[in-house]
Motif scaffolding. Structure first.
Motif, mmCIF file in Angstrom:
data_model
loop_
_atom_site.group_PDB
_atom_site.id
_atom_site.type_symbol
_atom_site.label_atom_id
_atom_site.label_comp_id
_atom_site.label_asym_id
_atom_site.label_seq_id
_atom_site.Cartn_x
_atom_site.Cartn_y
_atom_site.Cartn_z
ATOM 1 N N THR A 126 0.251 -18.651 -3.315
ATOM 2 C CA THR A 126 -0.552 -18.716 -4.534
ATOM 3 C C THR A 126 -0.274 -17.555 -5.470
ATOM 4 O O THR A 126 -0.953 -17.399 -6.475
ATOM 5 C CB THR A 126 -2.052 -18.711 -4.191
ATOM 6 N N GLY A 127 0.682 -16.723 -5.141
ATOM 7 C CA GLY A 127 0.938 -15.542 -5.959
ATOM 8 C C GLY A 127 -0.025 -14.428 -5.587
ATOM 9 O O GLY A 127 -0.815 -14.547 -4.667
ATOM 10 N N LEU A 128 0.054 -13.341 -6.311
ATOM 11 C CA LEU A 128 -0.789 -12.189 -6.029
ATOM 12 C C LEU A 128 -2.195 -12.386 -6.578
ATOM 13 O O LEU A 128 -2.375 -12.848 -7.700
ATOM 14 C CB LEU A 128 -0.192 -10.928 -6.659
ATOM 15 N N GLU A 129 -3.176 -12.010 -5.770
ATOM 16 C CA GLU A 129 -4.557 -12.037 -6.231
ATOM 17 C C GLU A 129 -4.751 -10.925 -7.254
ATOM 18 O O GLU A 129 -4.016 -9.930 -7.266
ATOM 19 C CB GLU A 129 -5.505 -11.819 -5.059
ATOM 20 N N GLU A 130 -5.759 -11.068 -8.086
ATOM 21 C CA GLU A 130 -6.043 -10.074 -9.124
ATOM 22 C C GLU A 130 -6.268 -8.686 -8.528
ATOM 23 O O GLU A 130 -5.807 -7.688 -9.058
ATOM 24 C CB GLU A 130 -7.258 -10.504 -9.958
ATOM 25 N N ARG A 131 -6.961 -8.630 -7.378
ATOM 26 C CA ARG A 131 -7.220 -7.348 -6.709
ATOM 27 C C ARG A 131 -5.904 -6.671 -6.345
ATOM 28 O O ARG A 131 -5.732 -5.469 -6.504
ATOM 29 C CB ARG A 131 -8.063 -7.629 -5.468
ATOM 30 N N THR A 132 -4.931 -7.457 -5.880
ATOM 31 C CA THR A 132 -3.632 -6.919 -5.486
ATOM 32 C C THR A 132 -2.856 -6.464 -6.716
ATOM 33 O O THR A 132 -2.199 -5.417 -6.698
ATOM 34 C CB THR A 132 -2.831 -7.969 -4.706
ATOM 35 N N ARG A 133 -2.945 -7.221 -7.786
ATOM 36 C CA ARG A 133 -2.283 -6.830 -9.032
ATOM 37 C C ARG A 133 -2.819 -5.498 -9.545
ATOM 38 O O ARG A 133 -2.063 -4.642 -9.995
ATOM 39 C CB ARG A 133 -2.443 -7.912 -10.100
ATOM 40 N N ARG A 134 -4.131 -5.314 -9.467
ATOM 41 C CA ARG A 134 -4.741 -4.044 -9.918
ATOM 42 C C ARG A 134 -4.259 -2.882 -9.053
ATOM 43 O O ARG A 134 -3.944 -1.814 -9.562
ATOM 44 C CB ARG A 134 -6.263 -4.144 -9.888
ATOM 45 N N ALA A 135 -4.206 -3.107 -7.733
ATOM 46 C CA ALA A 135 -3.759 -2.049 -6.821
ATOM 47 C C ALA A 135 -2.299 -1.689 -7.086
ATOM 48 O O ALA A 135 -1.929 -0.510 -7.073
ATOM 49 C CB ALA A 135 -3.948 -2.493 -5.374
ATOM 50 N N LEU A 136 -1.473 -2.704 -7.346
ATOM 51 C CA LEU A 136 -0.061 -2.465 -7.638
ATOM 52 C C LEU A 136 0.086 -1.702 -8.953
ATOM 53 O O LEU A 136 0.869 -0.750 -9.049
ATOM 54 C CB LEU A 136 0.703 -3.786 -7.688
ATOM 55 N N ARG A 137 -0.681 -2.109 -9.950
ATOM 56 C CA ARG A 137 -0.617 -1.420 -11.248
ATOM 57 C C ARG A 137 -1.019 0.046 -11.100
ATOM 58 O O ARG A 137 -0.379 0.932 -11.680
ATOM 59 C CB ARG A 137 -1.522 -2.124 -12.249
ATOM 60 N N LEU A 138 -2.052 0.314 -10.313
ATOM 61 C CA LEU A 138 -2.483 1.689 -10.077
ATOM 62 C C LEU A 138 -1.397 2.485 -9.351
ATOM 63 O O LEU A 138 -1.086 3.621 -9.735
ATOM 64 C CB LEU A 138 -3.780 1.707 -9.272
ATOM 65 N N ALA A 139 -0.785 1.893 -8.324
ATOM 66 C CA ALA A 139 0.272 2.580 -7.573
ATOM 67 C C ALA A 139 1.460 2.906 -8.478
ATOM 68 O O ALA A 139 2.015 4.012 -8.426
ATOM 69 C CB ALA A 139 0.723 1.735 -6.387
ATOM 70 N N VAL A 140 1.845 1.966 -9.337
ATOM 71 C CA VAL A 140 2.959 2.194 -10.259
ATOM 72 C C VAL A 140 2.594 3.282 -11.262
ATOM 73 O O VAL A 140 3.406 4.164 -11.573
ATOM 74 C CB VAL A 140 3.355 0.877 -10.968
ATOM 75 N N SER A 141 1.368 3.256 -11.749
ATOM 76 C CA SER A 141 0.917 4.280 -12.703
ATOM 77 C C SER A 141 0.933 5.660 -12.068
ATOM 78 O O SER A 141 1.347 6.644 -12.700
ATOM 79 C CB SER A 141 -0.488 3.947 -13.208
ATOM 80 N N GLU A 142 0.480 5.743 -10.813
ATOM 81 C CA GLU A 142 0.493 7.031 -10.114
ATOM 82 C C GLU A 142 1.925 7.523 -9.914
ATOM 83 O O GLU A 142 2.199 8.717 -10.085
ATOM 84 C CB GLU A 142 -0.235 6.922 -8.779
#
Length: 130
Positions: free
Chosen positions: A83-99
């Motif tokens: 089903t692709g990435l859940e929104e929660r996972t997308r937020r966590a990935l975005r935070l990790a990339v930002s860090e």
């Protein structure tokens, strides 16, 4: 099944259990059909309340990572829904990339790290008998 839980983190214990099982599945340490410990056994092994493990298992069932029945217990699902990435996972990935960006990690290094995590796999374990 050996879990490493950190009781000092802000992440709830049930979420840590869920996350480590998802990592185990993704890395091939938990194979499709592999039987997971009973709620009681995992709670005892991890030193947590049975309701905590039950909550983690319920979440994993809802997400399609595990299946359960009265005869075989809880087992790793054949394949979670694509089903692709859940929104929660997308937020966590975005935070990790930002860090990573704030810490001046070069894009190529970040991509290589992601590639490495994505490609990790090892298979071992007992299978559920269906």
């Amino acid at each position: 099944m050996l879990l490493t839980l950190d009781f000092n983190l802000d992440v709830p214990i049930y979420q840590q259990i869920r996350d480590q099982i998802v990592l185990g599945v993704a890395q091939g340490r938990l194979a499709p059909g592999e039987r997971l410990p009973s709620i009681r056994a995992l709670a005892q092994e991890a030193g947590v309340n049975m309701m905590t493990v039950n909550k983690a298992y319920q979440l994993l069932r809802q997400e399609g990572y595990v299946v359960s029945d009265r005869r075989s217990g809880v087992c790793v699902a054949g394949s979670p829904p694509a089903t692709g990435l859940e929104e929660r996972t997308r937020r966590a990935l975005r935070l990790a990339v930002s860090e990573a960006r704030l810490h001046a990690v070069p894009l190529e290094e970040l991509l290589e790290l992601c590639r490495s995590y994505y490609n990790q796999s090892e298979t071992e374990g007992d299978k559920c008998s269906n």
